[in-house]
Design an enzyme around this catalytic site. Structure first.
Site, PDB file in Angstrom:
ATOM      1  N   LYS A   1       2.267  -6.364  -4.600  1.00 27.59           N
ATOM      2  CA  LYS A   1       2.749  -5.201  -3.170  1.00 27.59           C
ATOM      3  C   LYS A   1       1.968  -4.960  -2.175  1.00 27.59           C
ATOM      4  O   LYS A   1       2.554  -4.815  -1.204  1.00 27.59           O
ATOM      5  CB  LYS A   1       3.233  -3.613  -3.885  1.00 27.59           C
ATOM      6  CG  LYS A   1       3.658  -2.655  -2.991  1.00 27.59           C
ATOM      7  CD  LYS A   1       4.494  -1.457  -3.365  1.00 27.59           C
ATOM      8  CE  LYS A   1       5.238  -0.444  -2.774  1.00 27.59           C
ATOM      9  NZ  LYS A   1       6.339  -0.908  -2.487  1.00 27.59           N
TER      10      LYS A   1
ATOM     11  N   ASP B   1      -2.399   7.923   1.055  1.00 22.51           N
ATOM     12  CA  ASP B   1      -2.558   6.913   0.623  1.00 22.51           C
ATOM     13  C   ASP B   1      -4.518   6.487   0.075  1.00 22.51           C
ATOM     14  O   ASP B   1      -4.605   6.260  -1.755  1.00 22.51           O
ATOM     15  CB  ASP B   1      -1.800   5.208   0.938  1.00 22.51           C
ATOM     16  CG  ASP B   1      -0.227   5.417   1.044  1.00 22.51           C
ATOM     17  OD1 ASP B   1       0.030   6.431   0.015  1.00 22.51           O
ATOM     18  OD2 ASP B   1       0.210   4.370   1.618  1.00 22.51           O
TER      19      ASP B   1
ATOM     20  N   GLU C   1       5.966   5.202  -5.183  1.00 20.12           N
ATOM     21  CA  GLU C   1       6.247   4.294  -6.305  1.00 20.12           C
ATOM     22  C   GLU C   1       6.075   4.300  -7.353  1.00 20.12           C
ATOM     23  O   GLU C   1       6.952   4.421  -7.749  1.00 20.12           O
ATOM     24  CB  GLU C   1       5.264   3.295  -5.942  1.00 20.12           C
ATOM     25  CG  GLU C   1       5.059   2.266  -5.215  1.00 20.12           C
ATOM     26  CD  GLU C   1       4.479   2.026  -3.353  1.00 20.12           C
ATOM     27  OE1 GLU C   1       4.716   1.401  -2.823  1.00 20.12           O
ATOM     28  OE2 GLU C   1       3.721   3.459  -3.760  1.00 20.12           O
TER      29      GLU C   1
ATOM     30  N   HIS D   1       0.747  -0.351  -7.452  1.00 24.69           N
ATOM     31  CA  HIS D   1      -0.682  -0.795  -6.548  1.00 24.69           C
ATOM     32  C   HIS D   1      -1.034  -0.214  -6.847  1.00 24.69           C
ATOM     33  O   HIS D   1      -2.152  -1.075  -7.556  1.00 24.69           O
ATOM     34  CB  HIS D   1       0.187  -2.214  -6.300  1.00 24.69           C
ATOM     35  CG  HIS D   1       0.356  -0.876  -4.856  1.00 24.69           C
ATOM     36  ND1 HIS D   1       0.011  -0.616  -2.988  1.00 24.69           N
ATOM     37  CD2 HIS D   1       1.659   0.015  -4.245  1.00 24.69           C
ATOM     38  CE1 HIS D   1       0.652  -0.180  -2.547  1.00 24.69           C
ATOM     39  NE2 HIS D   1       1.283   0.821  -3.352  1.00 24.69           N
ATOM     40  N   ARG D   2      -1.618   1.178  -6.441  1.00 28.14           N
ATOM     41  CA  ARG D   2      -1.981   1.380  -5.738  1.00 28.14           C
ATOM     42  C   ARG D   2      -3.333   2.741  -7.605  1.00 28.14           C
ATOM     43  O   ARG D   2      -3.959   2.284  -6.846  1.00 28.14           O
ATOM     44  CB  ARG D   2      -2.225   2.434  -4.650  1.00 28.14           C
ATOM     45  CG  ARG D   2      -1.842   2.668  -3.648  1.00 28.14           C
ATOM     46  CD  ARG D   2      -1.557   2.837  -2.395  1.00 28.14           C
ATOM     47  NE  ARG D   2      -1.192   2.309  -1.022  1.00 28.14           N
ATOM     48  CZ  ARG D   2      -1.693   1.278  -0.383  1.00 28.14           C
ATOM     49  NH1 ARG D   2      -2.993   0.529  -0.443  1.00 28.14           N
ATOM     50  NH2 ARG D   2      -1.347   1.318   0.507  1.00 28.14           N
TER      51      ARG D   2
ATOM     52  N   ASN E   1      10.831  -2.011  -3.954  1.00 26.42           N
ATOM     53  CA  ASN E   1      10.828  -0.585  -4.428  1.00 26.42           C
ATOM     54  C   ASN E   1       9.535  -0.518  -2.656  1.00 26.42           C
ATOM     55  O   ASN E   1       9.147   0.081  -2.978  1.00 26.42           O
ATOM     56  CB  ASN E   1       9.693  -0.640  -5.404  1.00 26.42           C
ATOM     57  CG  ASN E   1       9.395   0.196  -4.999  1.00 26.42           C
ATOM     58  OD1 ASN E   1       9.727   1.768  -4.935  1.00 26.42           O
ATOM     59  ND2 ASN E   1       8.180   0.703  -6.674  1.00 26.42           N
TER      60      ASN E   1
ATOM     61  N   ASP F   1       6.274  -7.224  -0.507  1.00 27.38           N
ATOM     62  CA  ASP F   1       7.009  -5.608   0.415  1.00 27.38           C
ATOM     63  C   ASP F   1       7.412  -6.608   1.742  1.00 27.38           C
ATOM     64  O   ASP F   1       8.743  -6.684   2.365  1.00 27.38           O
ATOM     65  CB  ASP F   1       6.173  -4.322   1.441  1.00 27.38           C
ATOM     66  CG  ASP F   1       5.868  -3.454   0.113  1.00 27.38           C
ATOM     67  OD1 ASP F   1       6.759  -3.509  -1.386  1.00 27.38           O
ATOM     68  OD2 ASP F   1       5.708  -2.281   0.404  1.00 27.38           O
TER      69      ASP F   1
END
Length: 664
Positions: free
Chosen positions: A423, A321, A349, A395-396, A95, A52
């Protein structure tokens, strides 16, 4: 960073140690854009290095900003006081929502001939409410695809600043953040008011934005959470130097780790309870579930407390998040956990409510979901299932489900596309493995044994690269030991046996592909010489040295797994390895390969002599009294006389996959 197709996490048993976190993504990309909008130079320390931030840095370079990167320190020479580019520019935003939304607003207010595109998922993430607000302001923005979604084209605005600008707050806080960061560019002559329509979600992220705007000279007046006023005469001023806090969202995985794993606790460096990031409040939720947490300036310490964890019901609007991590912690609880007010998960995402529910069910969990909530029921002992976790390029999702490897049933977990963590946290899995621990029997080993010049090293190193495993070239260890002993002024004789053995026991050697590094110095060519081979033979007959190198070879068995090649890996060093391969090729074929190798390096060679030498060495190796060359009883034979290296790699991987049973 692991760039493999998948990463198999063995069953993990505990964790302890210290983790230093990377910089916050939310702060990093805000600071980069704010620095670009200033006049003069800003030095940004501890910037996150991720997909990012690279997207944002690339965009700033396209705009004409000066960008100097030195590790995690980045110097930005801003656009303030300079003419913005007049030529057409196309930006690729990947993204990266934290880059796409604020950059769209800044470009639209400033005006130009700009196109913003991204990956397919970015073109599915809504941006219509931000575009509507910017159009209300007089900005010229056109959709190049589906209405309400990127890609976008931006032209010259006709700004109308005489009335409040409405923006929806119930889809994404990034829309409001984008306006707050862009509108100071137009507030030189009059105050500008933003009015939030609907409930503002993710308020802590707006707090981050307001805090950083103040650092850059913009004192926004906040009237509750529905009205924001940018004062007349606002102008960006560089703070000169600014430090980026570590990422509080990334901290959630290690707070959770300390909460669920046996051990002496986890210390997190880089962020503390006084962080300006709202996701730091994840620590309160973890404490409700049972974590013991202490904090100091820029650090947290977490230890396991109540066990099993306590199921909770929580409004997660303030930690959208980080709340994803609670969904996996819920699998370790004493009752169901319900996470509410998480509608924003659906426009991230991926649709994160669907993703977390789907992947939790693979593990065996019962999950219910609604428009803005999810309920996860715990998985008691005996009900955990092996699962291959699809990560949706998110990623999460990848980082959250890595925590499932600490399950009560000691079953492994596969993480698909582990590189998606780039990311925000490229080295996440390395950080996890640095503090996680498990029994050696849980760490997989693949042994590839065989005679000289059969191609063991090339095959093993490539299979290791495919799996993300560590690599051990056992044959090179004797060569490296001899090399190190000579460097230390020792003779390769029995008189120095004890000293050579002590040196060998702690040899600072590692293998990267087919490269051999000793104390981080490349010694590949030095040890592969003919003299290097003779020196290796001298030390290999010293019993104390052989014993020391057995201990050293065992130390290579580290998470997430090991590829070991040699002549006795499957018979002596790792007799319990779950896959053993005995690699063979005809003496004629091996001689031809060795001949080509020597000729390519400029050495003269006779193919008949090489074949004779190989046959003689095979005879010696097979008749040795200690660890003779022979396949382990349970080894699979692979004759690669007529196989390419790619075909050999595929065969070993197929054998290995046949022994890994993961639910799809």
């Amino acid at each position: 960073m692991f760039s493999t197709a998948f990463l198999d996490l063995p069953a993990l048993q505990g964790a302890s140690g210290t983790v230093t976190l990377p910089g916050s993504k939310s702060i990093s990309n805000r600071v980069l854009l704010l620095s670009a909008l200033c006049q003069g130079t800003t030095v940004v320390h501890d910037l996150l290095d991720s997909d990012d931030t690279r997207v944002m840095l690339a965009a700033l370079r396209q705009l004409g900003c000066g960008v100097l990167v030195d590790g995690t320190t980045v110097t930005i020479t801003g656009l303030g006081g300079h003419a913005w580019p007049t030529e057409a520019i196309e930006f690729f935003m990947g993204n990266a929502g934290t880059a796409m939304r604020p950059l769209t607003a800044a470009l639209a207010v400033q005006g130009g001939d700009f196109t913003l595109k991204g990956v397919p998922r970015m073109h599915e993430r809504p941006i219509g409410d931000l575009v509507d607000a910017l159009r209300e302001l007089g900005c010229a923005i056109d959709y190049l695809g589906n209405e309400g979604y990127p890609p976008l084209h931006i032209g010259q605005p006709k700004l109308q600043l005489d009335k409040p600008i409405p923006v929806r707050g119930d889809v994404s806080s990034q829309f409001l953040t984008a306006l707050l960061m862009a509108l100071p560019l137009a507030a030189q002559d009059r105050a500008i008011t933003i009015e939030v329509v609907g409930e503002l979600i993710s308020k802590p992220y707006i707090e981050i934005t307001l805090n950083l705007l103040a650092r850059y000279g913009i004192a926004v007046e906040r009237h509750g959470w529905d009205r924001f006023v940018i004062p007349a005469g606002s102008r960006y001023q560089s703070p000169g130097t600014i430090h980026v806090e570590a990422d509080a969202s990334s901290a959630s995985y290690f707070i959770a780790l300390g909460t669920i794993a046996n051990g002496d606790g986890i210390r997190i460096q880089g962020v503390g309870a006084d962080s300006i990031q709202g996701d730091i409040r994840f620590m309160d939720a973890a404490a409700q579930m049972g974590a013991k947490i202490t904090s100091g300036p820029n650090w947290l310490e977490i230890q396991r407390g109540a066990w099993p964890l306590k199921g909770i019901t929580l409004d997660c609007n303030h930690i959208p998040d980080a709340a994803m991590t609670l969904a996996v912690m819920a699998l370790y609880a004493d009752g169901p956990t319900t996470l509410r007010n998480i509608a924003s998960w659906r426009v991230k995402e991926t649709d994160r409510i669907v993703a977390m529910a789907t992947e939790s069910r693979k593990l065996g969990a019962t999950v219910e979901e609604g428009p803005d909530w999810i309920t996860i029921h715990p998985l008691p002992h005996g009900q955990w299932q092996r699962a291959s976790i699809h990560t949706y390029d998110d990623h999460r999702v990848a980082m959250c489900f890595s925590l499932a490897a600490f399950n009560a049933d000691q079953v492994p977990v596969r993480i698909e596309d582990p590189k998606c963590v780039a990311k925000t946290f490229p080295d996440y899995f390395e950080a996890l493995f640095s503090v996680a621990h498990t029994a050696a029997s849980n760490i997989p080993v693949i042994c590839i044994d065989g005679p000289t010049a059969s191609g063991k090293g090339t095959l093993a190193s490539r299979v290791a690269a495919q799996l993300g495993y560590h690599y051990l070239d056992s044959g090179a260890l004797y060569r490296v030991t001899a090399h190190a002993a000579l460097q230390a002024g020792l003779t390769l004789e029995a008189a120095d046996e004890a000293k050579i053995a002590e040196l060998a026991r702690h040899l600072p050697v590692r293998f990267e592909g087919e490269q051999v590094l000793l104390s981080n110095v490349d010694v590949t060519d030095a040890i592969r010489s003919e003299q290097g081979g003779m020196n290796a033979s001298k030390v290999s007959v010293l019993p104390a040295v052989r014993e020391a190198l057995i201990d050293l070879q065992h130390s290579f068995q580290r998470l997430p797994g090991l590829l070991a090649d040699g002549r006795d890996m499957g018979t002596v060093i790792f007799p319990n390895a779950p896959l053993k391969v005995f690699l063979t090729a005809s003496a004629a074929q091996r001689a031809e390969r060795r001949h080509k190798q020597l000729i390519s390096k400029g050495f003269s060679a006779n193919i008949d002599s090489l074949r004779a030498d190989l046959e003689a060495r095979d005879a010696r190796d097979m008749s040795r009294s200690v660890a003779p060359l022979q396949p382990a009883q349970d080894a699979l034979q692979l004759d690669n006389s007529s196989l390419s290296i790619e075909a050999s790699v595929d065969q070993v991987l197929n054998w290995w996959q046949g022994r890994q049973v993961f639910g799809a």
